[in-house]
Scaffold this active site. Structure first.
Site, PDB file in Angstrom:
ATOM      1  N   LYS A 251      -0.955  -7.422  -9.017  1.00 37.71           N
ATOM      2  CA  LYS A 251      -0.685  -7.889  -7.652  1.00 37.71           C
ATOM      3  C   LYS A 251      -1.883  -7.611  -6.758  1.00 37.71           C
ATOM      4  O   LYS A 251      -2.336  -6.472  -6.649  1.00 37.71           O
ATOM      5  CB  LYS A 251       0.559  -7.179  -7.104  1.00 37.71           C
ATOM      6  CG  LYS A 251       0.875  -7.487  -5.639  1.00 37.71           C
ATOM      7  CD  LYS A 251       2.046  -6.636  -5.150  1.00 37.71           C
ATOM      8  CE  LYS A 251       2.229  -6.769  -3.644  1.00 37.71           C
ATOM      9  NZ  LYS A 251       3.281  -5.866  -3.131  1.00 37.71           N
ATOM     10  N   ASP A 256      -1.098  -6.384   3.727  1.00 33.89           N
ATOM     11  CA  ASP A 256       0.281  -6.835   3.846  1.00 33.89           C
ATOM     12  C   ASP A 256       0.859  -6.400   5.183  1.00 33.89           C
ATOM     13  O   ASP A 256       1.224  -5.247   5.376  1.00 33.89           O
ATOM     14  CB  ASP A 256       1.118  -6.254   2.696  1.00 33.89           C
ATOM     15  CG  ASP A 256       2.570  -6.709   2.754  1.00 33.89           C
ATOM     16  OD1 ASP A 256       2.849  -7.717   3.439  1.00 33.89           O
ATOM     17  OD2 ASP A 256       3.414  -6.061   2.119  1.00 33.89           O
ATOM     18  N   LYS A 263       6.245  -5.322   9.139  1.00 31.60           N
ATOM     19  CA  LYS A 263       6.416  -3.896   8.896  1.00 31.60           C
ATOM     20  C   LYS A 263       6.266  -3.117  10.203  1.00 31.60           C
ATOM     21  O   LYS A 263       5.610  -3.586  11.136  1.00 31.60           O
ATOM     22  CB  LYS A 263       5.344  -3.405   7.908  1.00 31.60           C
ATOM     23  CG  LYS A 263       5.448  -3.969   6.512  1.00 31.60           C
ATOM     24  CD  LYS A 263       4.304  -3.468   5.645  1.00 31.60           C
ATOM     25  CE  LYS A 263       4.382  -4.047   4.241  1.00 31.60           C
ATOM     26  NZ  LYS A 263       5.533  -3.498   3.479  1.00 31.60           N
ATOM     27  N   ASP A 274      -2.082  -2.430  -1.024  1.00 28.63           N
ATOM     28  CA  ASP A 274      -1.130  -3.321  -1.690  1.00 28.63           C
ATOM     29  C   ASP A 274      -1.798  -4.169  -2.777  1.00 28.63           C
ATOM     30  O   ASP A 274      -1.129  -4.969  -3.423  1.00 28.63           O
ATOM     31  CB  ASP A 274      -0.441  -4.224  -0.659  1.00 28.63           C
ATOM     32  CG  ASP A 274       0.974  -4.588  -1.056  1.00 28.63           C
ATOM     33  OD1 ASP A 274       1.542  -3.915  -1.930  1.00 28.63           O
ATOM     34  OD2 ASP A 274       1.523  -5.555  -0.494  1.00 28.63           O
ATOM     35  N   GLU A 335       6.863 -10.198  -0.684  1.00 28.45           N
ATOM     36  CA  GLU A 335       5.911 -11.243  -1.059  1.00 28.45           C
ATOM     37  C   GLU A 335       5.246 -11.018  -2.407  1.00 28.45           C
ATOM     38  O   GLU A 335       4.777 -11.967  -3.040  1.00 28.45           O
ATOM     39  CB  GLU A 335       4.827 -11.377   0.025  1.00 28.45           C
ATOM     40  CG  GLU A 335       3.644 -10.437  -0.084  1.00 28.45           C
ATOM     41  CD  GLU A 335       4.000  -8.959   0.017  1.00 28.45           C
ATOM     42  OE1 GLU A 335       3.280  -8.143  -0.587  1.00 28.45           O
ATOM     43  OE2 GLU A 335       4.988  -8.622   0.691  1.00 28.45           O
ATOM     44  N   ARG A 337       6.435 -10.296  -5.328  1.00 30.94           N
ATOM     45  CA  ARG A 337       7.108 -11.020  -6.418  1.00 30.94           C
ATOM     46  C   ARG A 337       6.857 -12.526  -6.332  1.00 30.94           C
ATOM     47  O   ARG A 337       6.915 -13.221  -7.332  1.00 30.94           O
ATOM     48  CB  ARG A 337       8.596 -10.686  -6.391  1.00 30.94           C
ATOM     49  CG  ARG A 337       9.330 -11.128  -5.175  1.00 30.94           C
ATOM     50  CD  ARG A 337      10.628 -10.349  -4.929  1.00 30.94           C
ATOM     51  NE  ARG A 337      10.358  -9.011  -4.445  1.00 30.94           N
ATOM     52  CZ  ARG A 337      11.303  -8.119  -4.170  1.00 30.94           C
ATOM     53  NH1 ARG A 337      12.580  -8.434  -4.355  1.00 30.94           N
ATOM     54  NH2 ARG A 337      10.983  -6.916  -3.728  1.00 30.94           N
TER      55      ARG A 337
END
Length: 496
Positions: A251, A256, A263, A274, A335, A337
């Site tokens: 990933k 993010d 968030k 991330d 996001e 996944r």
């Protein structure tokens, strides 16, 4: 850092010219026949050096020793975990003392596992991030000589550890970089640098190529950012073409915000981490290029930012994945996944022997396992057991969590084939169940590294995990590390 392996007796280690000498002292009787053993025995007899792993005694210019600074470090029973504790503590005591050349010697027998642990601990304890600092001192430690009773007996373990340390450091470096110094484009550039090593090739796809492939789920996450997405395809060929590769999927969300489902501001700076799944794939390839094991490996890194503008993905939107499955996006902060599912579908074209995805995927995994073990999910028992064994061997441990079909109930949608989130309960498992929908064509495992990829607080920074676990798994699968070819006149086989 330059690591060297030497066969050294206690007497020889005492005469080694270095800025500091660390003596790893096991529990039990020591053969007193040299200055170092005599020092350790006397310290133990006086109660100044307990047997507990990590206990230290620092000495300055002891008689009969060439190094001006000597650290006696207890390793207890000498198992890898005890060695790691001792080496971490000993190296950290030398920080700030200008140590450029270090000798580390075992005062008793040392097997390959102990040597492997010692090398990784030295590298970990001495790592310093400096890329975006203007006046910081670079890492002082430049050369480390590891002394053992029989160098030939542990040479393979030493070679694996040395390469793994380089891979972990590469992963740490890119994991630690701020998002403006680690965009998807810069991450792709980092992948390209790995092609300087034998057997490695790299291809980078941009927005047009990703759209042509039908990766609507991946592209949807990137649409709110001004930074263009990148899909990075690395290949390492160390075996014949007919050997099915292992595919690693990392990933690569370089920052993010959570998207529209934003968030909270507190600790949002840590969302630069991330992309640590992607960084771990880069680190593994850095190690593979040095080790040259007899195995084929593919690395897939979907990379983008999860940002907000007028084009950003919205809760309730339905996107179409490369597999053709439609996804209702109930939360834009789920996001990871969405980009991984398209990469998993892309992996099918390689007819892989196994596919392992690595992702900072869920806060739920942090709640479940903390920062000690990585979450492991797989319906393939053989693959899961191999990864668990590699984690134990490398001290980069994981813990297998369930994948019962009942956990997928919360992913049902009235408007698409699947929703991208379930409820709060079992969040790490429902995320894995989402990914499992895209893995029917191959043996698959998912590593949720949300709790292990980085540390917060005063020790904030990337850990480089799970590079150690993955390298151990791949080397074990390959069967053995191939000896490095001589630099002069070597002919490297064509990369994949």
């Amino acid at each position: 850092m330059d690591f060297q392996l030497k066969t050294l007796t206690g007497s020889q280690a005492a005469t080694e010219k270095s800025d500091a000498l660390i003596v790893l002292v096991p529990s039990g009787a020591l053969a007193v026949g040299d200055a170092l053993s005599a020092l350790a025995s006397a310290a133990r007899a006086a109660g100044d050096l307990p047997d507990k792993p990590g206990k230290l005694l620092s000495l300055y210019r002891p008689e009969g020793v060439a190094a001006p600074r000597v650290v006696l470090a207890s390793i207890g029973d000498g198992v890898p975990g005890s060695v790691r504790s001792a080496v971490l503590a000993a190296v950290r005591t030398l920080k700030g003392l200008g140590t450029k050349r270090l000798t580390l010697v075992f005062a008793g027998p040392a097997d390959g596992a102990a040597v492997h642990s010692a090398v990784l601990a030295v590298a970990d304890a001495s790592y310093v991030y400096v890329t975006t600092k203007s006046k910081s001192e670079p890492r002082t430690l430049r050369q480390v000589t590891l002394g053992v009773a029989d160098g030939n007996a542990v040479s393979s373990a030493f070679a694996e550890a040395k390469a793994t340390a380089a891979g972990i450091e590469f992963a740490k470096e890119w994991g630690n970089r701020p998002a403006n110094h680690c965009t998807p484009t810069l991450l792709a550039d980092a992948a390209e640098t790995l092609t300087s090593q034998a057997h490695i090739k790299c291809e980078v796809l941009g927005p047009k190529e990703v759209a042509k492939l039908g990766m609507g789920s991946f592209a949807s996450v990137a649409q709110g950012s001004s930074e263009p997405l990148r899909f990075i395809v690395l290949s390492y060929r160390g075996a014949t073409k007919d050997q099915a590769p292992v595919v690693l999927v990392g990933k690569g969300i370089t920052f993010d915000t959570g998207g529209v489902s934003m968030k909270p501001a507190a600790e949002m700076d840590e969302m630069k981490f991330d992309m640590c799944g992607a960084a771990s794939v880069l680190g593994v390839f850095r190690a593979l290029g040095e080790l040259k094991p007899a195995i084929n490996v593919i690395g897939l890194i979907p990379s983008c930012e999860n940002m907000n503008d007028g084009k950003a993905l919205k809760p309730g939107d339905v996107v179409t994945s490369m597999s053709g499955q439609t996804i209702e996006v109930l939360n834009t902060d789920a996001e990871g996944r969405l980009i991984l599912c398209d990469a998993l579908t892309y992996a099918e074209r390689f007819k892989p022997a196994a596919v392992i995805d690595i992702a900072t995927l869920t806060g739920a995994c942090v709640v479940a396992l903390g920062g000690v073990r990585t979450g492991l999910f797989s319906a393939d028992d053989a693959l899961a057991k191999a990864l668990e064994a590699a984690g134990e061997q490398s001290l980069d441990r994981c813990w297998r969590l369930p994948l019962d079909d009942e956990y997928a109930e919360g992913l049902k949608s009235n408007f698409a084939d699947v929703a991208n989130i379930g409820g709060r309960a079992g969040g790490a498992i429902t995320a894995a169940k989402f990914l499992q929908r895209f893995t029917g064509a191959f043996p698959w495992a998912h590593l949720d590294i949300a709790g292990t990829a980085w540390k917060s607080g005063a020790a904030k920074g990337s850990t480089g995990r799970p590079v150690g676990l993955l390298v151990a798994y791949l080397v074990s699968r390959a069967g053995a590390v191939q000896p490095a070819l001589p630099k002069k006149g070597r002919k490297a086989p064509a990369a994949a």
